[in-house]
Write an enzyme that holds these catalytic residues in place. Structure first.
Site: not given
Ligand code: F6P
Length: 538
Positions: A197, A203, A256-257, A342, A373, A502
């Site tokens: 965005k 990254e 973003g999400r 978030e 398990h 960041k």
């Protein structure tokens, strides 16, 4: 109303939780044989059974009253109207517009971008779009992180395809993520979608630079990059500065999400086709309509939200586990972690004052049956009580002939039942006596093997796992986060909490560089920087 504590419902709910004491869920079922159908809501091919929540009719009424008192219905209209409900950034949170059927002029940019995405996806899928040596594209790599990764990744994995172009997702800046992905791919037949965005996420840009070098090293010229790299972003300037020609845009009002419905879903469209992307949007749109038009008492996202509020704020269950009984939905917990944590991991109100009540619980989970398990022991007998969402997509009657399918469904239902019912100690005592145990040995075994149950869960059944139902499921959880945020009175659409880390990472990148004199941090960080530099010989 904004402060939840100032509502009439909040103290009423606290009193109800207190009065509930140790009352067992099984008593609620014993007292009312209509409980299961009355505590079930359906919408868009999804069925939410919340009968195994520690809720009775009075609690249900009080939760609905809280929904009313907090003005969620009016806020919902504001969201659908594109009003600036993201108050700290003064912008709309208008992801519902991305799947709206509306063709009014204000929706025109959404349709324009989607048409451009569709034309591009068709070109790639048909083989008309070719790479630098004239071959068709067989693999698509989406490079992005957070909301620019998790949604498209979850959808593509859930609706898996073996047909080329095959989707791949790279998020982590750990070199192994990109390197391992590219190792199996042919650069001449790979399309890279750089999704960000902001187009400023370190990254993503680092991975994109390395992917570009990989392409050039394979013989592509600088001019050929345009055949293999496209961008999805809101920041055209940065995309151009990076050297990518073709960009699919979206807007600052798409968080973003909440963005997989926008150009961020380009990898979905390229991998699964235009029709399946349309079905995903249609499923979300159907859920939007249900959420907007159905009274709260029968509203599926509202009950996802209210059961969560009851557990978290009134029963003190601050850990929420999501267990999809579907291997292909393995990324659902990570997707929901970002969506819910978030969105609602906040401690200030929309007005900037300290939040007055607990906000989002810890969200975690993984696929059943594997989870059984690993950590289900703790869910059944641990000290920390946890509430769960079980997600159960049904298979077609033909597939149900497979014994593993019956096992999958049976295990999901069994876990929810066991968590609720626990183990009757009298019956267990009888079993142990029948095994020949007595005295101390019997008491010891009895203590270890009994469990109290009364652990609440939702069961969310999907008629099938296809694009339409998946769209509806994701939209339901988006609306759950919205309703909870409104009740807690936090802004669900900003994420200031991730900024400081960041900025500090930017400083630490410089501090780890050879020849640079590190700036002073706290004692612990200084020592760690020194250790890493010494290890690297810097
Ligand atoms: O982690 C913070 C965040 O800003 C998320 O909200 C977002 O989804 C992610 O980073 C990626 O951001 P971008 O799409 O700008 O690269």
């Amino acid at each position: 109303m904004s402060d939840p504590l100032a509502t009439r419902s909040w103290p009423r709910l606290e009193a109800l939780a207190h009065a509930q004491g140790t009352r067992h869920l099984t008593e609620l079922f014993a007292a009312d044989e209509t409980r299961a159908p009355r505590y079930t809501v359906t919408a868009c091919g999804l069925t939410l059974d919340y009968a195994k929540q520690r809720i009775d009719d009075e609690t249900r009424d009080a939760l609905l009253a809280l929904f009313d008192e907090q003005g969620v219905a009016a806020a919902r209209e504001a969201m659908f109207a594109g009003e600036p409900i993201n108050t700290s950034e003064d912008r709309a949170a208008w992801h519902v517009a991305l799947r709206a059927p509306d063709t009014a002029p204000m929706y025109a940019p959404v349709h324009e971008v989607r048409d451009a995405m569709a034309a591009f996806a068709d070109e790639v899928r048909s083989g008309a779009w070719t790479g630098f040596d004239g071959q068709t594209i067989t693999d698509v790599v989406n490079i992005g992180i957070g909301g620019s990764d998790l949604g498209p990744r979850f959808v593509c994995e859930s609706l898996v395809t073996d047909e080329p172009p095959r989707p791949h997702f790279v998020a982590n800046v750990d070199p192994h993520d990109l390197d391992d992905t590219l190792a199996g791919l042919d650069p001449a037949r790979t399309l890279v979608i750089v999704t960000s965005k902001s187009f400023g996420t370190a990254e993503t840009l680092a991975n994109a630079r390395v992917a570009r070098q990989w392409l050039i090293a394979a013989g592509a010229s600088e001019n050929d990059v345009a055949k293999h790299f496209v961008a999805v972003s809101t920041n055209e300037e940065k995309v151009r500065a990076f050297g990518i020609q073709r960009m699919f845009g979206f807007w600052d009002w798409v968080g973003g999400r909440y963005s997989l419905w926008s150009a961020v879903g380009l990898s979905i469209m390229v991998a699964l086709g235009v029709e399946r992307f349309a079905a995903l949007l249609a499923g979300a749109r159907a859920m939007d309509q249900h959420f907007r038009e159905t009274p709260a008492a029968d509203n599926l996202p509202v009950w996802l939200a209210l059961t969560g509020i009851w557990n978290n704020n009134f029963l003190g269950l601050t850990s929420h586990c999501v267990v999809p009984y579907a291997q292909r939905m393995a990324h659902l917990p990570s997707f929901l972690q970002q969506l819910e944590m978030e969105s609602n991991g906040k401690s200030v109100t929309r007005e900037g004052a300290p939040a007055t009540v607990a906000t989002v619980p810890t969200i975690w989970g993984s696929v059943g049956t594997n989870a059984q398990h690993a950590y289900f022991q703790m869910l059944h007998q641990g000290e920390l009580a946890v509430d769960l969402d079980f997600i159960l997509p049904l298979s077609s009657p033909e597939d149900a002939g497979d014994e593993r399918e019956i096992e999958r469904v049976a295990n999901c239902l069994a876990q929810a039942e066991a968590l609720m019912c626990g183990r009757d100690s009298q019956a267990l005592r009888g079993e142990l006596e029948a095994e020949g145990l007595s005295g101390q040995a019997l008491e010891h075994r009895l203590a270890a093997r009994q469990f109290a149950g009364n652990r609440p869960s939702n069961m969310l059944v999907m008629d099938t796992l296809d694009a339409h139902h998946l769209g509806a499921l994701i939209a339901a959880y988006e609306h759950k986060a919205f309703v909870q945020g409104m009740i807690w009175n936090v802004n669900s659409f900003d994420q200031w909490g991730v900024e400081l880390g960041k900025a500090m990472a930017g400083q630490l990148v410089a501090d780890l560089a050879a020849g640079h004199t590190p700036s002073a941090h706290d004692g612990s960080t200084d020592r760690l920087v020194a250790q890493v530099r010494a290890h690297w010989g810097r």
